[in-house]
Design an enzyme around this catalytic site. Structure first.
Site, PDB file in Angstrom:
ATOM      1  NE  ARG A 166       1.081   9.513   6.976  1.00  0.00           N
ATOM      2  CZ  ARG A 166       1.596   8.890   6.145  1.00  0.00           C
ATOM      3  NH1 ARG A 166       2.407   7.670   6.230  1.00  0.00           N
ATOM      4  NH2 ARG A 166       1.177   9.157   4.813  1.00  0.00           N
ATOM      5  CG  HIS A 206      -3.282   7.122   6.922  1.00  0.00           C
ATOM      6  ND1 HIS A 206      -2.511   6.818   5.824  1.00  0.00           N
ATOM      7  CD2 HIS A 206      -3.144   8.216   7.045  1.00  0.00           C
ATOM      8  CE1 HIS A 206      -1.820   8.002   5.479  1.00  0.00           C
ATOM      9  NE2 HIS A 206      -2.267   9.002   6.256  1.00  0.00           N
ATOM     10  CG  ASN A 232      -2.297   3.754   3.411  1.00  0.00           C
ATOM     11  OD1 ASN A 232      -2.135   4.813   4.251  1.00  0.00           O
ATOM     12  ND2 ASN A 232      -3.788   3.291   3.657  1.00  0.00           N
ATOM     13  CG  HIS A 266       2.175  16.760   9.638  1.00  0.00           C
ATOM     14  ND1 HIS A 266       1.417  17.009   8.144  1.00  0.00           N
ATOM     15  CD2 HIS A 266       1.683  15.421   9.544  1.00  0.00           C
ATOM     16  CE1 HIS A 266       0.734  16.058   7.824  1.00  0.00           C
ATOM     17  NE2 HIS A 266       0.768  15.065   8.462  1.00  0.00           N
TER      18      HIS A 266
END
Ligand code: HEM
Ligand code: NAG
Ligand code: NAG
Length: 324
Positions: free
Chosen positions: A64, A68, A93, A192
């Site tokens: 992740r 990001h 975040n 996910h």
């Protein structure tokens, strides 16, 4: 073939070649450090294995972190920069991203071996891959040669990171802004199938969805009960598995069966059911031996090319949390 259809065919082929060339424009390559730091991949793998051994859930966390980074200003390690107005402060975040300490550790060990050579952006790309390889179930090719940016903006973080309450239209347009297709979005969302979430991200979906119904009606009722047991009203801090269909977190295609059953934690996940073309992709992934892993690998390669700095652009940071 008539001569006009031959010309069309030649023009189409040239078009296809141009398309292929522009998609590799980023000039990254798997052998970028072959002469400058030949052992970098082995070193990163070694350090990451140690971390995953002590906490396996850091695999998804690093995946992740990489996503990001790439989604805000491209894969330039801007997510790693400290600052009161940096990406770290963005809604998606703050109190959420994990693994910064691991990246710092990898960077320190790579710097000791090859000082000033390997960018933080590449260390992040390699670490995410090695972390998921050690987690188990998925690996992908990592191209290298990224350089580190010198700008990190909370405003860009807030506008470019998709929120868990995004609807289908919003998701498609946020991915399109990064040069990714609707299919890339559906495939990458499959990440996910692993990882954790804080109860904070689903409070409104469980308890204050709308004036008509406190709980999002698209959540399968028994799944809503399961979630409410673990995440009481007002609980912002408890951490639970995103894929509730298994006891051990493993890489699989459960995410897609969960979408079909209404057993995913976010509205953004469930949104993949709201569009018929997207739902067809969801259904295609939901089978053993289906295309999910190979399509995920291809999409990860695209993700890693977003907005990269190469050549003389940017810098090679000495420490990942601040510019030189
Ligand atoms: C499609 C839009 C997406 C949205 C709205 C979204 C949103 C979220 C949210 C809200 C969390 C939980 C964070 C928390 O509770 O602190 C999460 C976790 C996670 N996301 Fe996404 N995400 C998206 C796409 C992606 C993509 C493309 C990837 C990777 C390819 C990804 C990988 C992960 C992973 C691995 C976790 C678990 C992190 C951990 O265990 O620390 N997500 N996501
Ligand atoms: C490369 O790194 C690995 C892992 O740290 C190590 O075991 C190996 O000895 C290194 N090889 C060389 C040639 O330095
Ligand atoms: C998606 O969300 C946006 C922003 O909140 C909204 O304007 C739009 O109408 C929504 N689209 C659908 C199909 O619900």
């Amino acid at each position: 073939m008539t001569s006009s259809s031959l010309i069309k065919c030649v023009l189409l082929s040239i078009g296809a070649i141009l398309l292929v060339t522009s998609s590799v424009d980023a000039q990254l390559s798997t052998t970028f450090y072959a002469s400058k730091c030949p052992n970098v991949t082995a070193k990163v793998a070694d350090v990451i294995k140690g971390w995953i051994k002590s906490d396996r859930q850091m695999g998804p966390a690093l995946l992740r972190l990489y996503f990001h980074d790439c989604f805000v200003r491209g894969c330039d390690a801007s997510v790693l920069l400290d600052g009161s107005q940096s990406e770290k402060q963005a809604a998606g975040n703050l109190n959420s991203l994990r693994g910064f300490n691991i990246i710092d550790d990898v960077k320190a060990k790579v710097e000791a071996m090859c000082p000033g050579v390997v960018s933080c952006a590449d260390i992040l790309a390699l670490s995410a891959k090695e972390a998921m390889a050690a987690f188990g179930g998925i690996t992908w090719t990592v191209t290298l040669g990224r350089r580190d940016g010198i700008v990190s903006s909370v405003t860009e973080g807030n506008s470019d990171l998709p929120p868990p309450f995004a609807n289908f239209t919003q998701l498609v347009s946020m991915f399109a802004k990064k040069g990714l297709t609707m299919k890339d979005m559906v495939i990458l969302s499959g990440a996910h199938t692993v990882g954790l979430t804080r109860c904070a991200t689903m409070q409104s979906r469980l308890y204050s969805f709308s004036s008509l119904t406190p709980t999002d009606p698209t959540i399968e009722p028994s799944f809503a009960t399961t979630l409410k047991k673990q995440c009481k009203q007002g609980d912002q801090n408890t951490i639970i598995k995103m894929d509730q269909s298994k006891t051990t977190d493993t890489w699989d295609f459960n995410f897609y069966s969960n979408v079909i059953k209404g057993k995913v934690v976010f509205q953004s996940d469930q949104a993949l059911r709201t569009d018929s073309a997207a739902f067809q992709i969801v259904q295609a992934q939901n089978k053993a031996g289906g295309p999910f892993n190979s399509e995920f690998q291809a999409a990860m390669l695209k993700l890693g090319n977003i907005g990269v700095l190469t050549g003389n652009q940017g810098q090679i940071r000495k420490k990942c949390n601040k510019i030189n």
